[in-house]
Design an enzyme around this catalytic site. Structure first.
Site, PDB file in Angstrom:
ATOM      1  N   ARG A  67      -8.736 -20.383 -22.786  1.00  0.00           N
ATOM      2  CA  ARG A  67     -10.018 -20.370 -23.499  1.00  0.00           C
ATOM      3  C   ARG A  67     -10.436 -18.992 -23.994  1.00  0.00           C
ATOM      4  NH1 ARG A  67      -9.663 -24.694 -20.472  1.00  0.00           N
ATOM      5  NH2 ARG A  67      -8.854 -23.188 -19.007  1.00  0.00           N
ATOM      6  N   THR A  68     -10.318 -17.978 -23.152  1.00  0.00           N
ATOM      7  CA  THR A  68     -10.816 -16.659 -23.575  1.00  0.00           C
ATOM      8  C   THR A  68      -9.997 -16.158 -24.767  1.00  0.00           C
ATOM      9  OG1 THR A  68     -11.451 -16.236 -21.293  1.00  0.00           O
ATOM     10  CG2 THR A  68     -11.410 -14.348 -22.766  1.00  0.00           C
ATOM     11  N   LYS A  97       9.095  -1.425 -20.996  1.00  0.00           N
ATOM     12  CA  LYS A  97       9.941  -0.222 -20.879  1.00  0.00           C
ATOM     13  C   LYS A  97       9.259   0.846 -20.033  1.00  0.00           C
ATOM     14  CE  LYS A  97      11.566  -1.044 -25.585  1.00  0.00           C
ATOM     15  NZ  LYS A  97      11.486  -0.512 -26.954  1.00  0.00           N
ATOM     16  N   ARG A 118      -7.333  -8.262 -21.392  1.00  0.00           N
ATOM     17  CA  ARG A 118      -7.360  -8.854 -20.047  1.00  0.00           C
ATOM     18  C   ARG A 118      -6.242  -8.209 -19.240  1.00  0.00           C
ATOM     19  NH1 ARG A 118      -7.815 -15.145 -18.608  1.00  0.00           N
ATOM     20  NH2 ARG A 118      -9.977 -14.592 -19.081  1.00  0.00           N
ATOM     21  N   HIS A 146     -15.925 -10.275 -15.896  1.00  0.00           N
ATOM     22  CA  HIS A 146     -15.571 -11.014 -17.118  1.00  0.00           C
ATOM     23  C   HIS A 146     -16.875 -11.194 -17.897  1.00  0.00           C
ATOM     24  CE1 HIS A 146     -13.664 -13.616 -19.844  1.00  0.00           C
ATOM     25  NE2 HIS A 146     -13.156 -14.528 -19.045  1.00  0.00           N
TER      26      HIS A 146
HETATM   27  C1  NCD Z   1     -11.591 -17.479 -15.639  1.00  0.00           C
HETATM   28  C2  NCD Z   1     -10.926 -16.130 -15.515  1.00  0.00           C
HETATM   29  O1  NCD Z   1      -9.907 -15.870 -16.150  1.00  0.00           O
HETATM   30  O2  NCD Z   1     -11.510 -15.323 -14.800  1.00  0.00           O
HETATM   31  N1  NCD Z   1     -11.185 -18.193 -16.745  1.00  0.00           N
HETATM   32  C3  NCD Z   1     -11.867 -17.990 -17.918  1.00  0.00           C
HETATM   33  O3  NCD Z   1     -11.746 -16.970 -18.540  1.00  0.00           O
HETATM   34  N2  NCD Z   1     -12.707 -18.947 -18.322  1.00  0.00           N
HETATM   35  C4  NCD Z   1     -11.660 -18.261 -14.400  1.00  0.00           C
HETATM   36  C5  NCD Z   1     -10.403 -18.543 -13.640  1.00  0.00           C
HETATM   37  O4  NCD Z   1      -9.298 -18.153 -14.031  1.00  0.00           O
HETATM   38  O5  NCD Z   1     -10.532 -19.197 -12.609  1.00  0.00           O
END
Ligand code: NCD
Length: 323
Positions: A67-68, A97, A118, A146
């Site tokens: 989703r993100t 590398k 991320r 997040h």
């Molecule tokens: C979450 C995350 O990556 O922190 N997912 C998200 O971005 N909606 C939650 C999770 O991974 O449990």
């Protein structure tokens, strides 16, 4: 042009990093929500937009994401911007590398106007932002934060209740490792009178340091140990996945992975009529499929949709593009 310092300039988001929810004021949130609402309207009316034309955003995702990653991607493309999509750079880029994070960031900043990252290590987003002369958005840094997830969560609450104060919530699951939880608590602590019940297996409780910190901010935290203690007056439940990838001992994970689950029976016995059931997703067994059709379940509906609108707002505000 130098990056806008976080915290010192809340009137504008232009060229600002988004690293922690701590950098937002209530006014910032309402500004983002108003913009997100306009974005939602445009999408609904199918108004084509080239607001972000001529911009390139790098999506640099060292950890898995559905989703993100996709909602940022869709948000940018809906506004006519372009993306460089790097998923799993540990295998697909020079990171394999042995390149340092700072060098990777310096490379992508030469090609783009914004980096959305991320990373499995807490604090990595800050490290990237320090290395970059372009803005960086933290799309999850290990067990840290997040922030854009919390923006969409609070937007979802605001849409439903018309306020972000005097709410009663229940946060359930991996409160120790869940970065969505850490950002959401920061957001809820910006508003008066919020009362938050915490329900987690013993080994996944919110850390004592965090508890102390959030209480100091004025948030009322009440720890419970059983789902029968969930108050029927709660406005929202925010369920989360036990974060398997943060465990060193997998047998510990197996022991607690479904310690608390939402079933139609639990909804019937503990959930109020007007509450909403939230989850950042992915879920892996902690919400029964049969709950999905309950109109109070918003994780597969409002939360997912709002993720894109909020990210359309955030990216355009950072890149200085006004509707
Ligand atoms: C979450 C995350 O990556 O922190 N997912 C998200 O971005 N909606 C939650 C999770 O991974 O449990």
């Amino acid at each position: 042009m130098p990056k806008t310092q976080t915290k010192t300039n809340t009137a504008t988001f232009e060229r600002r990093d988004i690293l922690s929810f701590d950098q937002f004021t209530p006014n910032d949130l309402f500004h983002i929500f108003t913009t997100a609402k306009e974005m939602a309207y445009q999408v609904k009316k199918k108004v084509p937009s080239d607001l972000l034309r001529g911009t390139i955003t790098t999506l640099l995702f060292y950890e898995p994401s559905s989703r993100t990653f996709a909602s940022f991607n869709a948000a940018i493309k809906r506004l006519g911007g372009q993306t460089i999509d790097i998923q799993n750079p540990g295998q697909t880029s020079s990171v394999a590398k042995g390149e340092t994070l700072a060098d990777t960031i310096r490379t992508f900043e030469a090609y783009s106007d914004l980096i959305i990252m991320r990373h499995p290590i807490k604090g990595a987003a800050k490290e990237a932002a320090n290395a970059a002369s372009i803005p960086v958005i933290n799309a999850g840094d290990g067990i840290g934060e997040h922030p854009t997830q919390a923006l969409l969560d609070l937007y979802t609450l605001y849409e439903k209740f018309g306020r972000l104060n005097h709410l009663t919530g229940v946060l359930v699951g991996d409160l120790l490792n869940g970065r969505t939880i850490h950002s959401l608590l920061r957001g809820l602590s910006l508003f008066e009178g919020n009362e938050i019940y915490l329900l987690a297996p013993q080994i996944l409780k919110l850390s004592p340091q965090d508890k102390q910190d959030f209480r100091k901010r004025g948030l009322k935290l009440i720890e419970i140990t059983n789902d029968k203690e969930i108050p029927k007056t709660a406005n929202f439940w925010y369920w989360t996945r036990v974060q398997k990838e943060r465990f060193t001992n997998l047998s510990d994970y197996e022991r607690v992975k479904t310690a608390f689950t939402v079933t139609p029976e639990l909804m019937k016995s503990r959930a109020g009529k007007d509450m909403i059931l939230m989850h950042p997703l992915p879920r892996v067994g902690e919400i029964a499929k049969a709950v999905d059709k309950d109109p109070r379940a918003v994780y597969l509906r409002a939360q997912i949709r709002n993720g894109m609108f909020i990210r359309m707002a955030v990216v355009s505000l950072i890149l200085g593009k006004k509707l």
